[in-house]
Design a protein around this motif. Structure first.
Motif, PDB file in Angstrom:
ATOM      1  N   PHE A 180       3.197  -3.218   5.959  1.00  0.00           N
ATOM      2  CA  PHE A 180       3.783  -1.796   5.388  1.00  0.00           C
ATOM      3  C   PHE A 180       4.978  -1.335   6.454  1.00  0.00           C
ATOM      4  CE2 PHE A 180       0.201  -1.831   2.553  1.00  0.00           C
ATOM      5  CZ  PHE A 180       0.721  -1.500   1.476  1.00  0.00           C
ATOM      6  N   ILE A 181       4.576  -1.635   7.762  1.00  0.00           N
ATOM      7  CA  ILE A 181       5.361  -0.876   8.729  1.00  0.00           C
ATOM      8  C   ILE A 181       6.706  -1.794   8.821  1.00  0.00           C
ATOM      9  CG2 ILE A 181       5.595  -0.720  11.097  1.00  0.00           C
ATOM     10  CD1 ILE A 181       3.818   1.089   9.857  1.00  0.00           C
ATOM     11  N   VAL A 182       6.559  -2.994   8.924  1.00  0.00           N
ATOM     12  CA  VAL A 182       8.026  -3.900   8.641  1.00  0.00           C
ATOM     13  C   VAL A 182       8.879  -3.655   7.516  1.00  0.00           C
ATOM     14  CG1 VAL A 182       8.669  -6.403   8.363  1.00  0.00           C
ATOM     15  CG2 VAL A 182       7.107  -5.785  10.029  1.00  0.00           C
ATOM     16  N   LEU A 183       7.968  -3.393   6.340  1.00  0.00           N
ATOM     17  CA  LEU A 183       8.750  -2.821   4.836  1.00  0.00           C
ATOM     18  C   LEU A 183       9.330  -1.679   5.277  1.00  0.00           C
ATOM     19  CD1 LEU A 183       8.982  -3.591   1.868  1.00  0.00           C
ATOM     20  CD2 LEU A 183       7.135  -1.916   1.500  1.00  0.00           C
ATOM     21  N   ARG A 184       9.014  -0.728   5.977  1.00  0.00           N
ATOM     22  CA  ARG A 184       9.527   0.460   6.147  1.00  0.00           C
ATOM     23  C   ARG A 184      10.317   0.657   7.288  1.00  0.00           C
ATOM     24  NH1 ARG A 184       5.891   4.586   3.906  1.00  0.00           N
ATOM     25  NH2 ARG A 184       5.952   6.052   5.778  1.00  0.00           N
ATOM     26  N   SER A 185      10.612  -0.746   8.123  1.00  0.00           N
ATOM     27  CA  SER A 185      11.382  -0.833   9.190  1.00  0.00           C
ATOM     28  C   SER A 185      10.995   0.356  10.212  1.00  0.00           C
ATOM     29  CB  SER A 185      13.084  -0.353   8.832  1.00  0.00           C
ATOM     30  OG  SER A 185      13.601  -1.310   8.110  1.00  0.00           O
ATOM     31  N   GLN A 186       9.616   0.294  10.509  1.00  0.00           N
ATOM     32  CA  GLN A 186       9.145   1.161  11.677  1.00  0.00           C
ATOM     33  C   GLN A 186       8.646   0.525  12.542  1.00  0.00           C
ATOM     34  OE1 GLN A 186       6.699   3.617   9.052  1.00  0.00           O
ATOM     35  NE2 GLN A 186       7.973   5.450   9.593  1.00  0.00           N
ATOM     36  N   VAL A 187       9.162  -0.732  12.921  1.00  0.00           N
ATOM     37  CA  VAL A 187       8.212  -1.159  14.118  1.00  0.00           C
ATOM     38  C   VAL A 187       8.443  -0.635  15.306  1.00  0.00           C
ATOM     39  CG1 VAL A 187       8.331  -3.570  15.308  1.00  0.00           C
ATOM     40  CG2 VAL A 187       8.631  -3.606  13.080  1.00  0.00           C
ATOM     41  N   PHE A 188       9.442   0.143  15.523  1.00  0.00           N
ATOM     42  CA  PHE A 188       9.850   0.753  16.740  1.00  0.00           C
ATOM     43  C   PHE A 188       8.863   1.944  16.686  1.00  0.00           C
ATOM     44  CE2 PHE A 188      12.660   3.889  19.368  1.00  0.00           C
ATOM     45  CZ  PHE A 188      12.382   3.484  20.610  1.00  0.00           C
ATOM     46  N   ALA A 189       8.340   2.262  15.698  1.00  0.00           N
ATOM     47  CA  ALA A 189       7.346   3.529  15.802  1.00  0.00           C
ATOM     48  C   ALA A 189       6.030   2.935  16.305  1.00  0.00           C
ATOM     49  CB  ALA A 189       7.029   4.286  14.465  1.00  0.00           C
TER      50      ALA A 189
ATOM     51  N   ARG B  48      -0.943   1.101  -3.315  1.00  0.00           N
ATOM     52  CA  ARG B  48       0.088   1.033  -4.439  1.00  0.00           C
ATOM     53  C   ARG B  48       1.078   2.180  -4.361  1.00  0.00           C
ATOM     54  NH1 ARG B  48       0.525  -1.685  -9.469  1.00  0.00           N
ATOM     55  NH2 ARG B  48      -0.951  -3.152  -8.703  1.00  0.00           N
ATOM     56  N   PRO B  49       0.664   3.592  -4.335  1.00  0.00           N
ATOM     57  CA  PRO B  49       1.466   4.513  -4.007  1.00  0.00           C
ATOM     58  C   PRO B  49       2.241   4.592  -2.725  1.00  0.00           C
ATOM     59  CG  PRO B  49      -0.665   5.461  -4.091  1.00  0.00           C
ATOM     60  CD  PRO B  49      -0.912   3.990  -4.459  1.00  0.00           C
ATOM     61  N   LEU B  50       1.786   4.009  -1.785  1.00  0.00           N
ATOM     62  CA  LEU B  50       2.474   3.909  -0.644  1.00  0.00           C
ATOM     63  C   LEU B  50       3.581   2.948  -0.538  1.00  0.00           C
ATOM     64  CD1 LEU B  50       2.764   4.614   2.510  1.00  0.00           C
ATOM     65  CD2 LEU B  50       0.992   2.633   3.091  1.00  0.00           C
ATOM     66  N   LEU B  51       3.478   1.903  -1.405  1.00  0.00           N
ATOM     67  CA  LEU B  51       4.232   0.894  -1.822  1.00  0.00           C
ATOM     68  C   LEU B  51       5.409   1.393  -2.317  1.00  0.00           C
ATOM     69  CD1 LEU B  51       5.182  -2.278  -1.422  1.00  0.00           C
ATOM     70  CD2 LEU B  51       4.004  -2.560  -3.599  1.00  0.00           C
TER      71      LEU B  51
ATOM     72  N   ASN C 129      11.120   3.457  -2.406  1.00  0.00           N
ATOM     73  CA  ASN C 129      11.913   4.385  -2.943  1.00  0.00           C
ATOM     74  C   ASN C 129      11.451   6.102  -2.805  1.00  0.00           C
ATOM     75  OD1 ASN C 129      13.837   6.051  -4.377  1.00  0.00           O
ATOM     76  ND2 ASN C 129      14.076   4.519  -5.861  1.00  0.00           N
ATOM     77  N   PRO C 130      11.467   6.538  -1.551  1.00  0.00           N
ATOM     78  CA  PRO C 130      10.704   7.826  -1.469  1.00  0.00           C
ATOM     79  C   PRO C 130      11.415   8.986  -2.340  1.00  0.00           C
ATOM     80  CG  PRO C 130      12.043   7.151   0.502  1.00  0.00           C
ATOM     81  CD  PRO C 130      12.000   5.805  -0.332  1.00  0.00           C
ATOM     82  N   VAL C 131      12.495   8.882  -2.620  1.00  0.00           N
ATOM     83  CA  VAL C 131      13.054   9.942  -3.713  1.00  0.00           C
ATOM     84  C   VAL C 131      12.461   9.929  -4.965  1.00  0.00           C
ATOM     85  CG1 VAL C 131      15.417  10.907  -4.497  1.00  0.00           C
ATOM     86  CG2 VAL C 131      15.119   9.974  -2.103  1.00  0.00           C
ATOM     87  N   ALA C 132      12.618   8.824  -5.519  1.00  0.00           N
ATOM     88  CA  ALA C 132      12.084   8.550  -6.938  1.00  0.00           C
ATOM     89  C   ALA C 132      10.603   8.904  -6.834  1.00  0.00           C
ATOM     90  CB  ALA C 132      12.252   7.054  -7.336  1.00  0.00           C
ATOM     91  N   ALA C 133       9.987   8.377  -5.873  1.00  0.00           N
ATOM     92  CA  ALA C 133       8.526   8.378  -5.846  1.00  0.00           C
ATOM     93  C   ALA C 133       8.261   9.995  -5.941  1.00  0.00           C
ATOM     94  CB  ALA C 133       7.784   7.851  -4.733  1.00  0.00           C
TER      95      ALA C 133
ATOM     96  N   VAL D  20       4.676  12.056  -1.214  1.00  0.00           N
ATOM     97  CA  VAL D  20       5.118  11.171  -0.281  1.00  0.00           C
ATOM     98  C   VAL D  20       4.662  11.438   1.141  1.00  0.00           C
ATOM     99  CG1 VAL D  20       7.624  10.248   0.622  1.00  0.00           C
ATOM    100  CG2 VAL D  20       7.150  10.458  -1.808  1.00  0.00           C
ATOM    101  N   ARG D  21       4.939  12.983   1.363  1.00  0.00           N
ATOM    102  CA  ARG D  21       4.694  13.345   2.607  1.00  0.00           C
ATOM    103  C   ARG D  21       3.166  12.935   3.008  1.00  0.00           C
ATOM    104  NH1 ARG D  21       7.128  18.041   5.264  1.00  0.00           N
ATOM    105  NH2 ARG D  21       8.010  18.464   3.298  1.00  0.00           N
ATOM    106  N   LEU D  22       2.154  13.206   2.420  1.00  0.00           N
ATOM    107  CA  LEU D  22       0.717  12.726   2.534  1.00  0.00           C
ATOM    108  C   LEU D  22       0.715  11.310   2.980  1.00  0.00           C
ATOM    109  CD1 LEU D  22      -2.268  13.694   2.667  1.00  0.00           C
ATOM    110  CD2 LEU D  22      -2.245  12.918   0.475  1.00  0.00           C
ATOM    111  N   LEU D  23       1.246  10.449   2.196  1.00  0.00           N
ATOM    112  CA  LEU D  23       1.206   9.151   2.233  1.00  0.00           C
ATOM    113  C   LEU D  23       2.047   8.785   3.639  1.00  0.00           C
ATOM    114  CD1 LEU D  23       2.123   8.068  -1.300  1.00  0.00           C
ATOM    115  CD2 LEU D  23      -0.100   7.775  -0.204  1.00  0.00           C
ATOM    116  N   ASN D  24       3.221   9.199   4.081  1.00  0.00           N
ATOM    117  CA  ASN D  24       3.800   8.863   5.470  1.00  0.00           C
ATOM    118  C   ASN D  24       2.729   9.133   6.252  1.00  0.00           C
ATOM    119  OD1 ASN D  24       6.067   8.194   3.990  1.00  0.00           O
ATOM    120  ND2 ASN D  24       7.284   9.802   4.546  1.00  0.00           N
ATOM    121  N   ALA D  25       2.189  10.307   6.242  1.00  0.00           N
ATOM    122  CA  ALA D  25       1.339  10.827   7.230  1.00  0.00           C
ATOM    123  C   ALA D  25       0.193  10.063   7.511  1.00  0.00           C
ATOM    124  CB  ALA D  25       0.796  12.185   7.170  1.00  0.00           C
TER     125      ALA D  25
END
Lengths: 281, 277
Positions: free
Chosen positions: A25-34, A148-151, A156-160, A167-172
């Motif tokens: 999921f982290i790679v999918l979200r380009s968050q490897v730096f995080a 599934r919802p995280l995916l 597409n965070p806007v559409a989700a 979205v905010r809860l899933l990100n957290a």
């Protein structure tokens, strides 16, 4: 097989599975730096734990999870900006240096810093292995529930958000799951090498498979294989540290997957171009 | 305060710190503009394996830094078109490159008996041991970097802001990409000799981030960024000289504090403006 290998294998394998799944999921979200930043926070946490006098392990968990929650709070519904992370990680590392200086002035530095930075998978006990396995199980359970919802929220965070996905809860939750696996992996691989189990197997999986379920499975599989092969190599070559061996194997798997993807793509693309040409003729 | 400058090691530290701050302030401005923060961080960590390798092989330490950072710059930039530099797989690739570097450095650490005590120094820096040769190399390096930036600055800003348009106009965007990464690698290697592999960002990210909040104009931004960097390193050197705590703690903390103050002041100023409107 020596006695120390069994806890190492159990802890390493469970950590690898958790890292592979979260990492996908982290790679999918380009968050490897995080993930990289959180691993540096783990270092500061370990040294701060030694300074305060609690166990470094507690310090690692406290610091990474607190910083993960903070990053999630700053990021909100978006993905955290690399610039914010970069400035934050620099300061937290600076605090780590301060803690290190206090520690060495008190004269009890020992090998604490080196262990926090590069890990010591071969000194893990049976209890450590059980704890690692339980933490991994919790993280995998959480990801299974929110996967599934995280995916959806990742792609597409806007559409989700428009369709009522929290979205905010899933990100957290994603940040906290990441912080948890980072903290757990610090003990085995060390703050500077644990990225090997998060970025490399997941990156390889993204090269090899486009379907989420297949990708997650491949990431976990490559993670476990890296731990096993790495442990075996360092068992045969005692001068090679186990964490370095595991990291190198994982990186080699990533390179191999990138090569396979390139080789696979080029004939396919050639064939497609060919069919287009024949079609237009 | 004056007495502080009478020691040769402090003179060296001040000169080297100033040069480094100017270089990383300028290059860092582009790095922040291009959002290549993770790439920059990975390049800076490469000085760790570079240093250990140099010690094991027996070449000068500085050479190890430069070679390792330039190699990593090529590895990051190789075959990666601009639009892929920020894609998902590129972040995985950069992370993997970083891990390979750390794994190599840690493995080599075992082969050289006299490094382990200096592990903290390699990772977190020291400003005490800068010698005359290092200083001369730094001066030459700064001149080269400033001249190159003066020559390619304008097209590089263009290519950073709108790579597709720049390519359409006929700029060598890919060459600029790789060239920038290599230049960044050189600067990072120079900076890491003082700040250590893990704290390069104190000079490479924080001053440009502050500058970009203060001004949007490129030339002005670079000058402000370099100026903030110089002020930061001088202040930290003074603090580190008079206290027992390490330089890295002061550079990172002062920089972070200034950044937070700028952000808060700007937020509240724009809030006030909104109220007045």
């Amino acid at each position: 097989m020596s006695g120390y290998l069994l806890p190492a294998i159990i802890a390493g394998s469970t950590i690898a599975v958790a890292c592979g799944i979260v990492g996908w999921f982290i790679v999918l979200r380009s968050q490897v730096f995080a993930a990289d930043a959180l691993s540096h926070f783990a270092f500061t946490g370990a040294i701060a734990g030694l300074v305060i006098g609690i166990s470094p392990q507690l310090g690692v968990f406290g610091c990474t999870i607190a910083c993960g929650a903070l990053l999630a709070a700053i990021a909100g519904r978006t993905l955290a900006d690399d610039l914010t992370i970069g400035i934050g990680v620099t300061w937290v590392l600076g605090l780590g240096v301060l803690a290190l200086a206090i520690l060495s002035r008190n004269g009890n530095e020992g090998t604490g810093a080196a262990t926090a930075l590069f890990g010591s998978i071969n000194t893990l006990t049976g209890v450590d292995a059980v704890i690692a396995a339980s933490i991994a199980a919790v993280v995998i359970g959480v990801i299974a529930v929110i996967g599934r919802p995280l995916l959806y929220a990742s792609l597409n965070p806007v559409a989700a958000h428009a369709r009522g996905v929290p979205v905010r809860l899933l990100n957290a939750l994603a940040f906290i799951a990441l912080a948890t696996v980072v903290a757990e992996a610090t003990q085995a691989l060390g703050a500077l090498l644990l990225l090997a189990l998060i970025a490399a197997p997941a990156g390889a999986a993204h090269h090899l498979a486009h379907r989420p379920a297949a990708g997650i499975g491949i990431a976990a599989g490559i993670g476990i294989a890296s731990v096993w092969v790495g442990l075996a190599i360092s068992y045969c070559m005692p001068t090679l540290p186990a964490s370095s061996a595991i990291a190198t194997v994982a990186a080699a798997a990533f390179a191999a997957a990138a090569l396979i993807a390139t080789l696979r793509r080029s004939p396919a693309r050639r064939a497609r171009r060919h069919s287009v040409i024949t079609h237009t003729h | 305060m004056i007495q502080m400058l009478s020691y040769p090691f402090m003179q060296h530290a001040v000169i080297a710190g100033t040069l480094i701050a100017v270089m990383s302030g300028t290059l860092g401005w582009f790095m922040v503009l291009r959002r290549q923060i993770f790439a920059g961080h990975t390049l800076s960590t490469m000085s760790f394996p570079g240093a250990t390798a140099a010690l094991v092989v027996g070449i000068p330490l500085a050479m190890g830094y430069y070679v390792a950072c330039i190699c990593a710059a090529i590895a990051i930039g190789w075959r990666a078109p601009t639009r892929h530099l920020t894609g998902p797989l590129s972040s995985a690739r950069i992370g993997t490159i970083q891990v390979v570097g750390f794994a190599t450095g840690f493995t080599l650490l075992g082969y050289s008996t006299h490094i382990l005590g200096g592990l903290d120094q390699l990772l977190f820096g020291t400003f005490l041991g800068i010698d005359r040769t290092q200083l001369i190399i730094l001066i030459a390096m700064t001149c080269v970097v400033v001249v190159i930036i003066a020559c390619i600055g304008r097209p590089l800003v263009f290519a950073s802001l709108d790579p597709e348009l720049a390519e359409a106009v006929g700029l060598p965007v890919r060459a600029l990409d790789i060239g920038f990464l290599i230049l960044l690698g050189v600067v990072v290697a120079a900076t890491a000799q003082i700040t250590g592999a893990l704290l390069v960002f104190a000079l490479l990210v924080t001053p440009p981030a502050i500058a970009q909040r203060l001004t949007a104009r490129p030339a002005q931004g670079m000058i402000v960024s370099a100026g903030i960097g110089v002020a930061l390193i001088w202040l930290s050197l003074i603090c580190a000289y008079f206290s027992v705590y390490p330089l890295g703690f002061f550079t990172t903390s002062i920089g972070f504090a200034v950044y937070v103050i700028v952000v808060v002041v700007q937020r509240s100023a724009s809030g006030l403006r909104a109220v007045h409107v």
